[in-house]
Design an enzyme around this catalytic site. Structure first.
Site, PDB file in Angstrom:
ATOM      1  N   ASP A 145      36.656  61.911  42.328  1.00  0.00           N
ATOM      2  CA  ASP A 145      35.241  61.528  42.343  1.00  0.00           C
ATOM      3  C   ASP A 145      34.974  60.388  43.344  1.00  0.00           C
ATOM      4  OD1 ASP A 145      36.459  59.449  41.046  1.00  0.00           O
ATOM      5  OD2 ASP A 145      35.137  59.448  39.298  1.00  0.00           O
TER       6      ASP A 145
ATOM      7  N   ASP B 259      42.108  42.144  32.491  1.00  0.00           N
ATOM      8  CA  ASP B 259      41.101  41.150  32.789  1.00  0.00           C
ATOM      9  C   ASP B 259      40.268  40.989  31.520  1.00  0.00           C
ATOM     10  OD1 ASP B 259      39.224  39.623  34.386  1.00  0.00           O
ATOM     11  OD2 ASP B 259      39.878  40.825  36.098  1.00  0.00           O
TER      12      ASP B 259
ATOM     13  N   ASP C 269      38.433  35.667  32.993  1.00  0.00           N
ATOM     14  CA  ASP C 269      37.369  35.504  33.975  1.00  0.00           C
ATOM     15  C   ASP C 269      36.639  34.166  33.775  1.00  0.00           C
ATOM     16  OD1 ASP C 269      35.789  37.157  36.019  1.00  0.00           O
ATOM     17  OD2 ASP C 269      34.175  36.540  34.673  1.00  0.00           O
TER      18      ASP C 269
ATOM     19  N   GLU D  31      40.977  32.124  35.538  1.00  0.00           N
ATOM     20  CA  GLU D  31      40.304  32.053  36.836  1.00  0.00           C
ATOM     21  C   GLU D  31      39.484  30.780  36.861  1.00  0.00           C
ATOM     22  OE1 GLU D  31      36.993  34.188  39.695  1.00  0.00           O
ATOM     23  OE2 GLU D  31      36.695  34.033  37.538  1.00  0.00           O
TER      24      GLU D  31
ATOM     25  N   HIS E 199      39.523  39.893  44.761  1.00  0.00           N
ATOM     26  CA  HIS E 199      38.388  40.791  44.992  1.00  0.00           C
ATOM     27  C   HIS E 199      37.073  40.054  45.245  1.00  0.00           C
ATOM     28  CE1 HIS E 199      38.299  39.562  40.878  1.00  0.00           C
ATOM     29  NE2 HIS E 199      37.088  40.037  40.735  1.00  0.00           N
ATOM     30  N   ASP E 200      37.094  38.731  45.214  1.00  0.00           N
ATOM     31  CA  ASP E 200      35.867  37.956  45.421  1.00  0.00           C
ATOM     32  C   ASP E 200      35.802  37.262  46.775  1.00  0.00           C
ATOM     33  OD1 ASP E 200      34.845  38.522  42.860  1.00  0.00           O
ATOM     34  OD2 ASP E 200      36.032  36.895  41.977  1.00  0.00           O
TER      35      ASP E 200
END
Ligand code: NOJ
Ligand code: MG
Length: 542
Positions: free
Chosen positions: A36, A109, A211, A276, A337-338
């Site tokens: 997908d 996470d 997070d 984090e 990823h940030d």
């Protein structure tokens, strides 16, 4: 190259998360198995052999829970499920089994600061002022003149307060309005989230990356944040950095929450709690908690946020080493990823030097998927941007999409990531820059990572040994790692020009066991050591 596998790889008194290497997977972009265009758990399973051969010890998965995907999974609507995009709970169980079968660990996470606005807890909370879950979130009246409760801003731009027409109050959201912040002062909220943690720990996962840990508790009085003194912007822009978030983040009471989470994790065997946290070093280290009963690893983002200049980096390493509490275990990160990828921040040649630093500093390294092949940020045309941070602040070029593109596996269609058009585009050169091609090339970034990881794993001095700074100047950072009779000198040239390593009054002699340029491997060095531009050397001292 010298063979260096002569002794036990790890000093036995250290735990897996101390001597091991963590690898972050952004699940949407690792491997798509069901065609997908979006990565999924079965895809991850199919790539575990690759991860094992790379030599990493632990996989951290960014969120795979049910989510409306307003923030690509960081807006969770069910903490104990799996989003159908990623697969099923059976797929997850299989993943966990397969990770463990390879002797690796799996971290999830955990996003405890906020839920999705579609989470049943929030739907209840917003249903009426006297709902039993009203106090699970941060609701407040406007000021008497009708203005917002305070000046707090959302990290993603704009005000952090959203008006709820039905119940006539505002709710607080540090991120998107689709991510209302939970009220962690409420014991029921604490209990609910600890139950979530227990659910996954009982399943056998090896820990959590938590997070925005420093956001979890806000000032009780909701006082205004002060403006930042040297903001380059005009204060009317509603950009987060215009204010110093002294009241909306890093509150003293957060440490009670972290301690609570840690006690739960400690009921299980050898699990790890990672936080984090983007804070200056001296605030960061408080998250180890009193008596080290806080986070095992408050993420250390110095290498991700500082300018890539030898004097700053050398000073930061020592400031960090110096600030660590006794028995507080260090850790290092180059990317996530940030933030823009390391190869895009410092260039490909320096990315090798950075890898040598990451994997020879004292502390647990976390590798962001794709770093090992030198993946760069991909240019995403404006009309393809999907990251809300980018969409909300288009003039600032802060979309995180470029660092979240599909893993480049091979020269096949869509780089072997998917049979379908991927959710984010690939770079034009993915036919050349990919795992398959780099496995065949002994000089590739991937071959370099594999060698480096192999050496690190085989040498207690490198994975758990002591650290001493040696010498730094405008170009070089250098340090010694030592365990028992083994000593290694690491010299890193963070500049493009050749440099001389000449620490005053000291002489180091040894053999280069790995250099960013392999041609130097095996050479003897001593006295004044010449270091090429963009070169890093790992030297076994004699
Ligand atoms: C930090 C995560 O790493 C980031 O991706 C996310 O957008 C925010 N927290 C909000 O959850
Ligand atoms: Mg898929």
């Amino acid at each position: 190259m010298e063979q260096v596998i002569a002794q036990p790889a790890v000093a036995s008194e250290y735990l897996w998360w101390q001597h091991g290497i963590i690898y972050q997977i952004y699940p949407r972009s690792f491997q798509d198995a069901d065609g997908d265009g979006i990565g999924d758990l079965k895809g991850v399973i199919s790539r575990l052999d690759y991860l094992q051969s790379l030599g990493i010890d632990c996989v951290w998965l960014s969120p795979v829970y049910p989510s409306p995907m307003a923030d690509f999974g960081y807006d969770i609507s069910d903490y104990e499920g799996i989003h159908p995009i990623f697969g099923t709970m059976e797929d997850f169980d299989e993943l966990l089994t397969e990770v463990h079968a390879r002797g690796m660990k799996l971290l999830l996470d955990l996003v405890p600061n906020h839920t999705s606005d579609q989470h049943p807890w929030f739907l209840e909370s917003r249903s009426s002022r006297d709902n039993a879950k009203r106090d699970w979130y941060i609701w407040h009246d406007g000021k008497p003149d009708g203005s917002l409760p305070n000046n707090w801003l959302s990290v993603f731009g704009g005000h952090a307060w959203e008006w709820d027409e039905k119940t006539g109050q505002y709710y607080y959201h540090a991120f998107l309005k689709e991510q209302p912040d939970l009220n962690w002062r409420n014991p029921e909220v604490q209990q609910a989230m600890l139950d979530v943690m227990r659910f996954w720990l009982d399943k056998g996962i090896d820990g959590f990356r938590v997070d925005v840990m420093w956001h979890m508790i806000k000032d009780k009085q909701l006082r205004d944040n002060p403006p930042a003194p040297e903001s380059p912007y005009n204060a009317g822009d509603l950009i987060y950095d215009h204010y110093i978030p002294v009241y909306s983040t890093d509150q003293p009471e957060v440490h009670d929450i972290v301690r609570m989470m840690r006690s739960l994790v400690d009921e299980y065997n050898e699990r790890v709690l990672i936080g984090e946290i983007y804070l200056p070093i001296h605030k960061l280290v408080t998250y180890y908690g009193q008596d080290n009963k806080g986070a095992h690893l408050p993420f250390n983002f110095q290498l991700l946020t500082l300018p890539w200049e030898a004097p700053q980096i050398a000073a930061a390493i020592d400031e960090y080493e110096g600030a660590l509490p006794e028995n507080g275990w260090p850790n290092w990160v180059l990317g996530n990823h940030d933030k823009p990828r390391i190869a895009s921040r410092v260039g490909l040649a320096q990315a090798r030097v950075a890898a040598l630093m990451l994997l020879t500093l004292r502390g647990t390294p976390t590798i962001y998927y794709g770093e090992e092949i030198g993946m760069r940020d991909v240019a995403i045309p404006m009309n393809e941007v999907v990251d809300p941070q980018g969409l909300n602040m288009p003039e600032l070029n802060v979309s995180r999409d470029p660092a979240r593109t599909p893993m480049q596996w091979s020269g096949e269609i869509n780089a072997g990531f998917s049979a379908h058009k991927p959710w984010l585009r690939l770079p034009y050169n993915s036919g050349r820059v990919n795992v398959e091609a780099q496995l065949k090339d002994p000089y590739s970034m991937l071959s370099f990572y594999k060698k480096l990881i192999g050496i690190r794993k085989s040498q207690p001095a490198l994975n758990v040994g002591s650290y001493q700074p040696v010498f730094a100047d405008q170009q070089l950072v250098s340090y010694v790692r030592e365990y028992g009779n083994d000593r290694f000198l690491i010299i890193l040239n963070l500049s493009h020009r050749p440099a001389y390593f000449r620490p005053k009054g000291r002489n180091f002699e040894g053999t280069i066991i790995l250099g960013t340029e392999y041609e130097r491997t095996g050479m003897q060095v001593g006295d004044i050591i010449t270091v090429g531009g963009d070169e890093g050397l790992l030297i076994r001292l004699t």
